[in-house]
Write a protein that holds these residues in place. Structure first.
Motif, PDB file in Angstrom:
ATOM      1  N   GLY A 243      -4.308 -11.482   3.387  1.00  0.00           N
ATOM      2  CA  GLY A 243      -3.117 -12.171   2.785  1.00  0.00           C
ATOM      3  C   GLY A 243      -3.819 -13.444   2.498  1.00  0.00           C
ATOM      4  O   GLY A 243      -3.134 -14.016   1.283  1.00  0.00           O
TER       5      GLY A 243
ATOM      6  N   ARG B 268      -2.651  -4.312   7.517  1.00  0.00           N
ATOM      7  CA  ARG B 268      -4.021  -3.615   7.909  1.00  0.00           C
ATOM      8  C   ARG B 268      -3.629  -3.219   9.247  1.00  0.00           C
ATOM      9  O   ARG B 268      -2.967  -3.474   9.913  1.00  0.00           O
ATOM     10  CB  ARG B 268      -5.350  -5.016   7.552  1.00  0.00           C
ATOM     11  CG  ARG B 268      -5.228  -5.616   8.608  1.00  0.00           C
ATOM     12  CD  ARG B 268      -6.033  -7.334   8.587  1.00  0.00           C
ATOM     13  NE  ARG B 268      -5.547  -8.029   8.526  1.00  0.00           N
ATOM     14  CZ  ARG B 268      -5.420  -9.292  10.102  1.00  0.00           C
ATOM     15  NH1 ARG B 268      -6.673  -8.324  10.370  1.00  0.00           N
ATOM     16  NH2 ARG B 268      -5.675 -10.103   9.712  1.00  0.00           N
TER      17      ARG B 268
ATOM     18  N   LYS C 273      -1.566  -6.057  15.193  1.00  0.00           N
ATOM     19  CA  LYS C 273      -0.300  -6.218  13.586  1.00  0.00           C
ATOM     20  C   LYS C 273       0.860  -4.700  14.074  1.00  0.00           C
ATOM     21  O   LYS C 273       2.314  -4.159  13.657  1.00  0.00           O
ATOM     22  CB  LYS C 273      -0.914  -5.325  13.031  1.00  0.00           C
ATOM     23  CG  LYS C 273      -2.037  -6.283  11.805  1.00  0.00           C
ATOM     24  CD  LYS C 273      -0.625  -7.442  10.959  1.00  0.00           C
ATOM     25  CE  LYS C 273      -1.393  -8.291  10.588  1.00  0.00           C
ATOM     26  NZ  LYS C 273      -1.277  -9.563   9.767  1.00  0.00           N
TER      27      LYS C 273
ATOM     28  N   PHE D 185      -4.942   1.422   1.933  1.00  0.00           N
ATOM     29  CA  PHE D 185      -4.352   0.192   1.529  1.00  0.00           C
ATOM     30  C   PHE D 185      -3.645   0.571  -0.342  1.00  0.00           C
ATOM     31  O   PHE D 185      -4.704   1.499  -0.789  1.00  0.00           O
ATOM     32  CB  PHE D 185      -6.065  -0.108   1.376  1.00  0.00           C
ATOM     33  CG  PHE D 185      -5.752  -1.548   0.878  1.00  0.00           C
ATOM     34  CD1 PHE D 185      -5.703  -2.994   2.293  1.00  0.00           C
ATOM     35  CD2 PHE D 185      -5.942  -1.845  -0.619  1.00  0.00           C
ATOM     36  CE1 PHE D 185      -5.566  -4.398   0.767  1.00  0.00           C
ATOM     37  CE2 PHE D 185      -5.753  -3.748  -1.269  1.00  0.00           C
ATOM     38  CZ  PHE D 185      -4.906  -4.520  -0.685  1.00  0.00           C
ATOM     39  N   ARG D 186      -3.771   0.249  -0.214  1.00  0.00           N
ATOM     40  CA  ARG D 186      -2.972   0.418  -2.280  1.00  0.00           C
ATOM     41  C   ARG D 186      -1.982  -1.515  -2.285  1.00  0.00           C
ATOM     42  O   ARG D 186      -2.259  -2.459  -2.101  1.00  0.00           O
ATOM     43  CB  ARG D 186      -1.274   0.636  -2.030  1.00  0.00           C
ATOM     44  CG  ARG D 186      -1.061   1.697  -0.645  1.00  0.00           C
ATOM     45  CD  ARG D 186      -1.770   3.070  -1.977  1.00  0.00           C
ATOM     46  NE  ARG D 186      -2.346   4.753  -1.424  1.00  0.00           N
ATOM     47  CZ  ARG D 186      -0.873   5.613  -2.185  1.00  0.00           C
ATOM     48  NH1 ARG D 186      -0.121   5.170  -2.911  1.00  0.00           N
ATOM     49  NH2 ARG D 186      -1.265   6.285  -1.811  1.00  0.00           N
TER      50      ARG D 186
ATOM     51  N   ARG E 201       3.374 -12.866   5.021  1.00  0.00           N
ATOM     52  CA  ARG E 201       4.259 -12.225   3.756  1.00  0.00           C
ATOM     53  C   ARG E 201       4.480 -10.986   3.289  1.00  0.00           C
ATOM     54  O   ARG E 201       5.623 -10.950   2.904  1.00  0.00           O
ATOM     55  CB  ARG E 201       2.092 -12.229   3.218  1.00  0.00           C
ATOM     56  CG  ARG E 201       0.995 -13.434   3.045  1.00  0.00           C
ATOM     57  CD  ARG E 201       0.290 -12.979   1.505  1.00  0.00           C
ATOM     58  NE  ARG E 201       0.779 -12.676   0.559  1.00  0.00           N
ATOM     59  CZ  ARG E 201       0.470 -13.361  -0.668  1.00  0.00           C
ATOM     60  NH1 ARG E 201       0.456 -14.549  -0.671  1.00  0.00           N
ATOM     61  NH2 ARG E 201       0.908 -12.865  -1.837  1.00  0.00           N
TER      62      ARG E 201
ATOM     63  N   GLU F 180       7.654 -10.759   1.390  1.00  0.00           N
ATOM     64  CA  GLU F 180       7.754  -9.731  -0.293  1.00  0.00           C
ATOM     65  C   GLU F 180       8.553  -8.600   0.053  1.00  0.00           C
ATOM     66  O   GLU F 180       9.374  -8.173  -0.348  1.00  0.00           O
ATOM     67  CB  GLU F 180       6.423  -9.090   0.215  1.00  0.00           C
ATOM     68  CG  GLU F 180       5.465 -10.442  -0.324  1.00  0.00           C
ATOM     69  CD  GLU F 180       4.005  -9.134  -0.325  1.00  0.00           C
ATOM     70  OE1 GLU F 180       2.790  -9.060  -1.169  1.00  0.00           O
ATOM     71  OE2 GLU F 180       3.142  -8.861   0.676  1.00  0.00           O
TER      72      GLU F 180
HETATM   73  N1  UDP Z   1      -0.823  -5.688   1.246  1.00  0.00           N
HETATM   74  C1  UDP Z   1      -2.053  -4.535   0.054  1.00  0.00           C
HETATM   75  N2  UDP Z   1      -2.224  -3.909   0.388  1.00  0.00           N
HETATM   76  C2  UDP Z   1      -1.902  -2.821   1.350  1.00  0.00           C
HETATM   77  C3  UDP Z   1      -1.368  -3.666   2.750  1.00  0.00           C
HETATM   78  C4  UDP Z   1      -1.103  -5.130   2.889  1.00  0.00           C
HETATM   79  O1  UDP Z   1      -2.078  -5.550  -0.536  1.00  0.00           O
HETATM   80  O2  UDP Z   1      -1.864  -1.673   1.054  1.00  0.00           O
HETATM   81  C5  UDP Z   1      -1.006  -7.041   1.132  1.00  0.00           C
HETATM   82  C6  UDP Z   1       0.652  -7.527   1.265  1.00  0.00           C
HETATM   83  O3  UDP Z   1       1.402  -7.178   0.512  1.00  0.00           O
HETATM   84  C7  UDP Z   1       1.262  -8.816   1.992  1.00  0.00           C
HETATM   85  C8  UDP Z   1      -0.696  -9.228   2.419  1.00  0.00           C
HETATM   86  O4  UDP Z   1      -1.648  -7.618   2.825  1.00  0.00           O
HETATM   87  O5  UDP Z   1       0.986  -9.739   0.766  1.00  0.00           O
HETATM   88  C9  UDP Z   1      -0.649  -9.340   4.033  1.00  0.00           C
HETATM   89  O6  UDP Z   1      -0.278 -10.586   4.166  1.00  0.00           O
HETATM   90  P1  UDP Z   1       0.210 -11.204   5.401  1.00  0.00           P
HETATM   91  O7  UDP Z   1       0.652 -12.944   5.511  1.00  0.00           O
HETATM   92  O8  UDP Z   1       1.245 -10.446   6.139  1.00  0.00           O
HETATM   93  O9  UDP Z   1      -0.969 -10.444   7.152  1.00  0.00           O
HETATM   94  P2  UDP Z   1      -2.440 -11.090   6.714  1.00  0.00           P
HETATM   95  O10 UDP Z   1      -3.530  -9.942   6.486  1.00  0.00           O
HETATM   96  O11 UDP Z   1      -2.394 -12.318   6.078  1.00  0.00           O
HETATM   97  O12 UDP Z   1      -2.733 -10.992   8.295  1.00  0.00           O
END
Ligand code: UDP
Length: 377
Positions: A14, A207, A212, A265-266, A291, A295
């Motif tokens: 994030g 993740r 989580k 992961f996507r 985030r 979203e």
């Molecule tokens: N995300 C991503 N691909 C994935 C899983 C998550 O790009 O496979 C992104 C998600 O859309 C978000 C970010 O990773 O923008 C995670 O941010 P968040 O604040 O929810 O958690 P953090 O990783 O900062 O603890």
């Protein structure tokens, strides 16, 4: 104003995705210095943001590390500091985006005589960080000209840990609104590809990590009608392989193999979210910002979030989403049931959330707010 951003991660969590949105409009006058190579560098390059990997040597500071480990890791950072100082002299501000970047940035700021900004993306609580790491973070952050906290919850924890309140400003993450407007046809194709066209799809985007709370959601899934299926989007970014194994075992033991899909992961998060009927955030410890919650709202999808930390600043339960007690399987199952059985009510809540989130989290507005704070330095 030229900015040298520092970030310890090669992987896009994030904090890193947030940094992309901050650096993008100032790509002609910034550099992102990374302490590890990986997908994050590639994402920055895709956006034509100048990036340099500053070390080939992997740096380890575990969140739970004790005093000796903490000091040993400081030793590891010395070669990196030597690299950063001459680079920093070509910039007006050093902007540390993570904790290890703060350590390097603070020393480089002193040696290169450049002001330091720290973007705090964490809740500095005992749940998340060892006493040593909290102490180091607060001591160094207190030397910064400005600390940007990503939520009021992060600010409060920082101040409670001894951080200076007078240097903290709260700036939420910003989002490119148009990225989240996905044509319905595209969502339908994704539902087909997932083989879940007629199902009620619950999405979890994070993740895979014990805090989580993916295990909470799997447990809740076992308590709701069979039409509900789950997609888990995300990977174990920081070596939590044991947890991933536990999740697979839990799915098998509950007989949910056909109802749970691990997608890894996507990069097409808005598209996948738009294919869902409900998005769940299930962190068992307080989330600094969350985030994924914003979203989901921007995609116009109902969201249920764990009631703690930053999530409580984003969601008003029953108004623009739902909140449940962290770790409470029953409450989560109840909200899933409600969303399955009352689609119209839920859609209205989601529509309201889409509107208010687009007002609050437009990246253009958020970046202006940030620029005003940076200009004061
Ligand atoms: N995300 C991503 N691909 C994935 C899983 C998550 O790009 O496979 C992104 C998600 O859309 C978000 C970010 O990773 O923008 C995670 O941010 P968040 O604040 O929810 O958690 P953090 O990783 O900062 O603890």
């Amino acid at each position: 104003m030229k900015i040298l951003f520092l970030d310890q991660s090669g992987k896009p969590g994030g904090a890193e995705l947030c940094l992309i949105d901050i650096a993008k409009p100032i790509r002609d006058r910034c550099l992102v210095g990374l302490f590890a190579d990986g997908d994050f560098r590639r994402l920055l390059e895709q956006e034509q943001i100048p990036v340099q990997v500053l070390t080939q040597q992997a740096i380890q500071v575990r969140k739970e590390s004790g005093l000796t480990q903490g000091l040993a890791s400081l030793g590891q950072l010395l070669p990196l500091i030597r690299n950063v100082v001459p680079i920093a002299r070509n910039f007006d501000i050093i902007y540390a985006n993570t904790q290890k970047a703060l350590v390097v940035g603070a020393v480089a700021s002193f040696l290169a005589r450049r002001p330091l900004v720290y973007h705090l993306h964490d809740i500095l609580s005992p749940e998340h960080f060892s006493t040593t790491n909290r102490r180091i973070a607060v001591t160094l952050a207190n030397r910064a000209q400005l600390v940007i906290a990503n939520s009021s919850a992060s600010k409060q924890a920082f101040v409670a840990a001894g951080g200076r309140e007078d240097i903290v400003e709260i700036v939420y993450n910003g989002f490119e609104l148009n990225k989240y407007q996905i044509p319905q046809q595209e969502s339908l194709v994704i539902r087909q590809e997932l083989g879940l066209t007629d199902k009620f799809i619950i999405g979890h985007f994070s993740r895979l990590s014990p805090w989580k709370g993916q295990h909470i959601l799997i447990a809740a899934l076992a308590k709701v009608p069979e039409q509900a299926c789950l997609i888990l989007v995300g990977d174990a970014l920081f070596g939590e392989q044991k947890y991933v194994q536990q999740l697979h075992t839990q799915v098998q033991e509950l007989g949910l193999e056909t109802r749970v899909k691990f997608l890894g992961f996507r990069h097409n998060i808005p598209q996948l979210m738009s294919a869902c009927d409900l998005i769940a955030h299930t962190s068992t410890a307080a989330e600094p910002f969350g985030r994924v919650i914003v979203e989901a709202m921007l995609c116009g999808k109902p969201v249920v979030a764990a009631k703690a930390g930053g999530a409580m600043e984003l969601v008003e339960s029953g108004v623009n989403g739902f909140l449940t007690t962290p770790g409470n399987v029953e409450e989560l199952a109840e909200v899933i049931n409600l969303c399955i059985h009352q689609p119209e009510k839920t859609a209205m809540i989601a529509e309201h959330a889409r509107y208010t989130a687009s007002q609050r989290f437009d990246v253009a507005v958020i970046n202006q707010q940030l620029a005003r704070f940076l200009d004061k330095i």
